[in-house]
Design a protein around this motif. Structure first.
Motif, PDB file in Angstrom:
ATOM      1  N   ALA A  48      13.294  -0.007   4.104  1.00 28.95           N
ATOM      2  CA  ALA A  48      13.008   1.122   5.004  1.00 28.95           C
ATOM      3  C   ALA A  48      11.527   1.490   4.940  1.00 28.95           C
ATOM      4  O   ALA A  48      10.912   1.817   5.966  1.00 28.95           O
ATOM      5  CB  ALA A  48      13.863   2.322   4.615  1.00 28.95           C
ATOM      6  N   ASN A  49      10.963   1.396   3.751  1.00 31.37           N
ATOM      7  CA  ASN A  49       9.553   1.726   3.582  1.00 31.37           C
ATOM      8  C   ASN A  49       8.654   0.747   4.343  1.00 31.37           C
ATOM      9  O   ASN A  49       7.615   1.145   4.893  1.00 31.37           O
ATOM     10  CB  ASN A  49       9.201   1.734   2.090  1.00 31.37           C
ATOM     11  N   ILE A  50       9.052  -0.517   4.385  1.00 35.11           N
ATOM     12  CA  ILE A  50       8.283  -1.520   5.139  1.00 35.11           C
ATOM     13  C   ILE A  50       8.241  -1.144   6.621  1.00 35.11           C
ATOM     14  O   ILE A  50       7.217  -1.292   7.292  1.00 35.11           O
ATOM     15  CB  ILE A  50       8.877  -2.926   4.931  1.00 35.11           C
ATOM     16  N   ILE A  51       9.353  -0.631   7.137  1.00 32.48           N
ATOM     17  CA  ILE A  51       9.391  -0.181   8.534  1.00 32.48           C
ATOM     18  C   ILE A  51       8.351   0.921   8.751  1.00 32.48           C
ATOM     19  O   ILE A  51       7.593   0.898   9.727  1.00 32.48           O
ATOM     20  CB  ILE A  51      10.802   0.326   8.892  1.00 32.48           C
ATOM     21  N   ASP A  52       8.304   1.877   7.825  1.00 36.10           N
ATOM     22  CA  ASP A  52       7.338   2.979   7.940  1.00 36.10           C
ATOM     23  C   ASP A  52       5.900   2.477   7.834  1.00 36.10           C
ATOM     24  O   ASP A  52       5.022   2.919   8.584  1.00 36.10           O
ATOM     25  CB  ASP A  52       7.595   4.021   6.839  1.00 36.10           C
ATOM     26  N   ILE A  53       5.656   1.574   6.908  1.00 37.55           N
ATOM     27  CA  ILE A  53       4.295   1.065   6.717  1.00 37.55           C
ATOM     28  C   ILE A  53       3.824   0.296   7.950  1.00 37.55           C
ATOM     29  O   ILE A  53       2.683   0.479   8.409  1.00 37.55           O
ATOM     30  CB  ILE A  53       4.223   0.171   5.460  1.00 37.55           C
ATOM     31  N   ASN A  54       4.674  -0.556   8.488  1.00 33.54           N
ATOM     32  CA  ASN A  54       4.309  -1.309   9.693  1.00 33.54           C
ATOM     33  C   ASN A  54       4.000  -0.372  10.849  1.00 33.54           C
ATOM     34  O   ASN A  54       3.051  -0.585  11.617  1.00 33.54           O
ATOM     35  CB  ASN A  54       5.432  -2.275  10.070  1.00 33.54           C
ATOM     36  N   GLN A  55       4.793   0.687  10.972  1.00 28.37           N
ATOM     37  CA  GLN A  55       4.565   1.665  12.028  1.00 28.37           C
ATOM     38  C   GLN A  55       3.255   2.412  11.788  1.00 28.37           C
ATOM     39  O   GLN A  55       2.492   2.682  12.723  1.00 28.37           O
ATOM     40  CB  GLN A  55       5.724   2.664  12.082  1.00 28.37           C
ATOM     41  N   ALA A  56       2.970   2.715  10.518  1.00 28.66           N
ATOM     42  CA  ALA A  56       1.735   3.427  10.167  1.00 28.66           C
ATOM     43  C   ALA A  56       0.503   2.585  10.487  1.00 28.66           C
ATOM     44  O   ALA A  56      -0.502   3.088  11.003  1.00 28.66           O
ATOM     45  CB  ALA A  56       1.748   3.800   8.682  1.00 28.66           C
ATOM     46  N   ILE A  57       0.581   1.288  10.182  1.00 27.60           N
ATOM     47  CA  ILE A  57      -0.532   0.378  10.486  1.00 27.60           C
ATOM     48  C   ILE A  57      -0.738   0.304  11.999  1.00 27.60           C
ATOM     49  O   ILE A  57      -1.876   0.354  12.489  1.00 27.60           O
ATOM     50  CB  ILE A  57      -0.255  -1.017   9.895  1.00 27.60           C
ATOM     51  N   GLU A  58       0.359   0.219  12.718  1.00 27.95           N
ATOM     52  CA  GLU A  58       0.290   0.153  14.178  1.00 27.95           C
ATOM     53  C   GLU A  58      -0.317   1.431  14.772  1.00 27.95           C
ATOM     54  O   GLU A  58      -1.039   1.388  15.760  1.00 27.95           O
ATOM     55  CB  GLU A  58       1.701  -0.062  14.739  1.00 27.95           C
ATOM     56  N   ASN A  59      -0.039   2.560  14.112  1.00 23.37           N
ATOM     57  CA  ASN A  59      -0.554   3.851  14.594  1.00 23.37           C
ATOM     58  C   ASN A  59      -1.955   4.168  14.087  1.00 23.37           C
ATOM     59  O   ASN A  59      -2.496   5.233  14.390  1.00 23.37           O
ATOM     60  CB  ASN A  59       0.400   4.980  14.197  1.00 23.37           C
ATOM     61  N   GLY A  60      -2.534   3.267  13.288  1.00 26.21           N
ATOM     62  CA  GLY A  60      -3.910   3.440  12.835  1.00 26.21           C
ATOM     63  C   GLY A  60      -4.103   4.394  11.682  1.00 26.21           C
ATOM     64  O   GLY A  60      -5.195   4.954  11.507  1.00 26.21           O
ATOM     65  N   LEU A  61      -3.081   4.613  10.855  1.00 25.15           N
ATOM     66  CA  LEU A  61      -3.253   5.473   9.681  1.00 25.15           C
ATOM     67  C   LEU A  61      -4.271   4.846   8.731  1.00 25.15           C
ATOM     68  O   LEU A  61      -4.352   3.627   8.601  1.00 25.15           O
ATOM     69  CB  LEU A  61      -1.919   5.670   8.957  1.00 25.15           C
ATOM     70  N   THR A  62      -5.027   5.681   8.046  1.00 23.56           N
ATOM     71  CA  THR A  62      -6.052   5.201   7.122  1.00 23.56           C
ATOM     72  C   THR A  62      -5.415   4.545   5.900  1.00 23.56           C
ATOM     73  O   THR A  62      -4.249   4.797   5.572  1.00 23.56           O
ATOM     74  CB  THR A  62      -6.947   6.358   6.654  1.00 23.56           C
ATOM     75  N   LYS A  63      -6.202   3.731   5.203  1.00 22.85           N
ATOM     76  CA  LYS A  63      -5.708   3.058   4.003  1.00 22.85           C
ATOM     77  C   LYS A  63      -5.219   4.035   2.938  1.00 22.85           C
ATOM     78  O   LYS A  63      -4.164   3.811   2.322  1.00 22.85           O
ATOM     79  CB  LYS A  63      -6.799   2.134   3.435  1.00 22.85           C
ATOM     80  N   PRO A  64      -5.958   5.142   2.660  1.00 18.03           N
ATOM     81  CA  PRO A  64      -5.444   6.097   1.664  1.00 18.03           C
ATOM     82  C   PRO A  64      -4.091   6.694   2.061  1.00 18.03           C
ATOM     83  O   PRO A  64      -3.234   6.920   1.212  1.00 18.03           O
ATOM     84  CB  PRO A  64      -6.536   7.168   1.611  1.00 18.03           C
ATOM     85  N   MET A  65      -3.922   6.956   3.357  1.00 19.33           N
ATOM     86  CA  MET A  65      -2.650   7.515   3.807  1.00 19.33           C
ATOM     87  C   MET A  65      -1.518   6.492   3.675  1.00 19.33           C
ATOM     88  O   MET A  65      -0.401   6.839   3.300  1.00 19.33           O
ATOM     89  CB  MET A  65      -2.767   7.975   5.258  1.00 19.33           C
ATOM     90  N   ILE A  66      -1.827   5.232   3.952  1.00 21.18           N
ATOM     91  CA  ILE A  66      -0.823   4.179   3.789  1.00 21.18           C
ATOM     92  C   ILE A  66      -0.492   3.998   2.306  1.00 21.18           C
ATOM     93  O   ILE A  66       0.664   3.762   1.934  1.00 21.18           O
ATOM     94  CB  ILE A  66      -1.309   2.865   4.423  1.00 21.18           C
ATOM     95  N   GLU A  67      -1.505   4.161   1.458  1.00 16.05           N
ATOM     96  CA  GLU A  67      -1.275   4.068   0.010  1.00 16.05           C
ATOM     97  C   GLU A  67      -0.324   5.165  -0.448  1.00 16.05           C
ATOM     98  O   GLU A  67       0.568   4.935  -1.280  1.00 16.05           O
ATOM     99  CB  GLU A  67      -2.619   4.189  -0.723  1.00 16.05           C
ATOM    100  N   ARG A  68      -0.459   6.373   0.100  1.00 13.93           N
ATOM    101  CA  ARG A  68       0.434   7.471  -0.250  1.00 13.93           C
ATOM    102  C   ARG A  68       1.859   7.196   0.227  1.00 13.93           C
ATOM    103  O   ARG A  68       2.833   7.620  -0.388  1.00 13.93           O
ATOM    104  CB  ARG A  68      -0.052   8.777   0.389  1.00 13.93           C
ATOM    105  N   LEU A  69       1.959   6.485   1.323  1.00  9.83           N
ATOM    106  CA  LEU A  69       3.250   6.209   1.941  1.00  9.83           C
ATOM    107  C   LEU A  69       4.011   5.085   1.243  1.00  9.83           C
ATOM    108  O   LEU A  69       5.247   5.039   1.266  1.00  9.83           O
ATOM    109  CB  LEU A  69       3.009   5.840   3.414  1.00  9.83           C
ATOM    110  N   THR A  70       3.284   4.205   0.587  1.00  8.20           N
ATOM    111  CA  THR A  70       3.863   2.965   0.070  1.00  8.20           C
ATOM    112  C   THR A  70       4.790   3.183  -1.135  1.00  8.20           C
ATOM    113  O   THR A  70       4.457   3.902  -2.076  1.00  8.20           O
ATOM    114  CB  THR A  70       2.751   1.980  -0.322  1.00  8.20           C
ATOM    115  N   LEU A  71       5.937   2.532  -1.083  1.00  9.02           N
ATOM    116  CA  LEU A  71       6.865   2.482  -2.213  1.00  9.02           C
ATOM    117  C   LEU A  71       6.978   1.048  -2.705  1.00  9.02           C
ATOM    118  O   LEU A  71       6.931   0.107  -1.922  1.00  9.02           O
ATOM    119  CB  LEU A  71       8.252   2.981  -1.799  1.00  9.02           C
TER     120      LEU A  71
END
Length: 424
Positions: A48-71
């Protein structure tokens, strides 16, 4: 009000009435079952987290924000360990403090009670789902969670696992609920559910917290933005200072206890600046500094007034060279958000002055600000770091999620009317 939201509120209110009477041993067994369920569902949660990360990358979230999101497996194990630690902590509910005997022989005490139904609004970090649920549960509170849309799939997977654990007990799964509608309209209605929520705790960036403060009619416990400072005094051990700086800035720059501004005494600036510049190179830190910093650190960029006010949550560091201790303190008092402030110094007098002069939730002498955390403070986790002084301050653990009621024990005493008593 949205019907689904109203139903959640009613169910949470009913669950809270039951949960406040659940025995400690039963709460602890439920928590251990929830922890076990997280491990059993680890693969599902990471998918499920991979789904969120892929969506975050597609939406242009910054690397620090993606780091916070990652499990990953390590972070899920961290959630499990945190829940187990919370289970091992003393239960604050029912604890009686300040018991005393009045003049009439009645016994008066204060007994710890849950707040009731707690609403949590948070961003990015899905581990908050587990931490917040466990802390609220152990302290006898029902909780309604509203995470950010960027972590929706992860949060849903974590909640499903937690409720699977609860299903193995006799405790209502509605003790822990998650809002899955990401719309702003639902969020606004959630912040105004005075009939069902006893308090609301926002956990996130400045934008989220200010929005909640302006919108909510439910009482808010404000968790703060971390514009944290590190001051290197003229009597500092510069090797220690470098080690603390690298940890406080670079370990996890996306969290609220990371350092955002470095203040350096002019007496050690020429020696220290090249040393810390070299230490930060592997981390690709962008330095924004004053004129002295620009002269001593080639490649740094000019700092603006806004830079000294900003919680970057990234590999950006504001730097200023100060004339003396007084200027450093004045800068911190001007720009601090009241979270965590650090001094590195070998001067006992200077360190004690710093403790007196700085009025923040956590004040450090010769240590990294990264320790401002419920787990590090022995709280088993945290619901957030309060930068205010009312009700709770600093990392908020179990006791911060309780209130108290007076209990009075007598054997037939009645109050007599005195000349000073006002009657209606």
């Amino acid at each position: 009000m949205n019907k689904s939201l109203e139903t959640m509120g009613k169910e949470a209110k009913a669950a809270a009435k039951l949960l406040r009477k659940v025995k400690t041993v039963d709460k602890n067994q439920a928590l251990l079952a929830m922890a076990e369920a997280l491990l059993d569902n680890q693969t599902t949660i990471m998918d499920a987290n991979i789904i969120d990360i892929n969506q975050a990358i597609e939406n242009g979230l910054t690397k620090p924000m993606i780091e916070r999101l990652t499990l990953n497996a390590e972070r899920i194990q961290g959630m499990v360990d945190s829940i187990k630690q919370i289970a091992s902590l003393p239960d604050p509910i029912g604890y009686i403090e300040e018991m005393k005997v009045g003049e009439d022989g009645i016994q008066i005490g204060k007994r710890r009670v849950p707040l009731g139904v707690i609403g949590i609004i948070y961003e990015s970090r899905p581990n908050v789902t587990a931490d917040a649920a466990a802390l609220c549960f152990k302290s006898g509170n029902a909780v309604i969670l509203r995470g950010g849309k960027e972590a929706l799939a992860s949060n849903q997977a974590i909640l499903t696992a937690l409720r699977q654990g609860l299903e193995k007990t006799n405790i209502a799964t509605t003790s822990i609920q998650l809002i899955t509608d990401p719309s702003r309209q639902i969020a606004s209605e959630f912040m105004q559910m005075n009939t069902y929520l006893d308090c609301l705790i926002p956990r996130g960036g400045a934008g989220l917290i200010q929005h909640v403060l302006k919108t909510a009619t439910v009482p808010v416990i404000e968790t703060g933005v971390g514009n944290c400072h590190l001051y290197i005094d003229k009597d500092a051990d510069l090797e220690m200072a470098t080690r603390i700086l690298v940890n406080a800035k670079c370990d996890r720059p996306s969290v609220c206890n990371a350092i955002e501004t470095l203040l350096v005494h002019q007496g050690v600036a020429e020696t220290f600046m090249p040393v810390f510049a070299e230490a930060l190179k592997p981390y690709q830190v962008t330095v924004r500094g004053d004129k002295t910093t620009l002269a001593l650190m080639p490649g740094s960029k000019p700092a603006t007034e806004e830079d000294y006010q900003t919680e970057f949550l990234s590999m950006t560091l504001a730097v200023k060279v100060v004339a003396d201790y007084e200027e450093a303190v004045s800068h911190i008092q001007t720009y601090s958000t009241g979270h965590s402030e650090v001094i590195v110094t070998d001067s006992y007098q200077c360190s004690q002055d710093f403790l007196d002069d700085i009025d923040s939730a956590a004040v450090y002498i010769n240590s990294s600000s990264r320790f401002t955390d419920g787990g590090c403070f022995g709280l088993g986790g945290e619901i957030g770091v309060s930068t205010r002084k009312l009700h709770a301050r600093g990392p908020m653990g179990l006791e911060a999620l309780t209130s108290y009621k007076y209990i009075i024990l007598g054997n037939g005493q009645i109050r007599g009317t005195t000349g000073n008593e006002i009657t209606h």
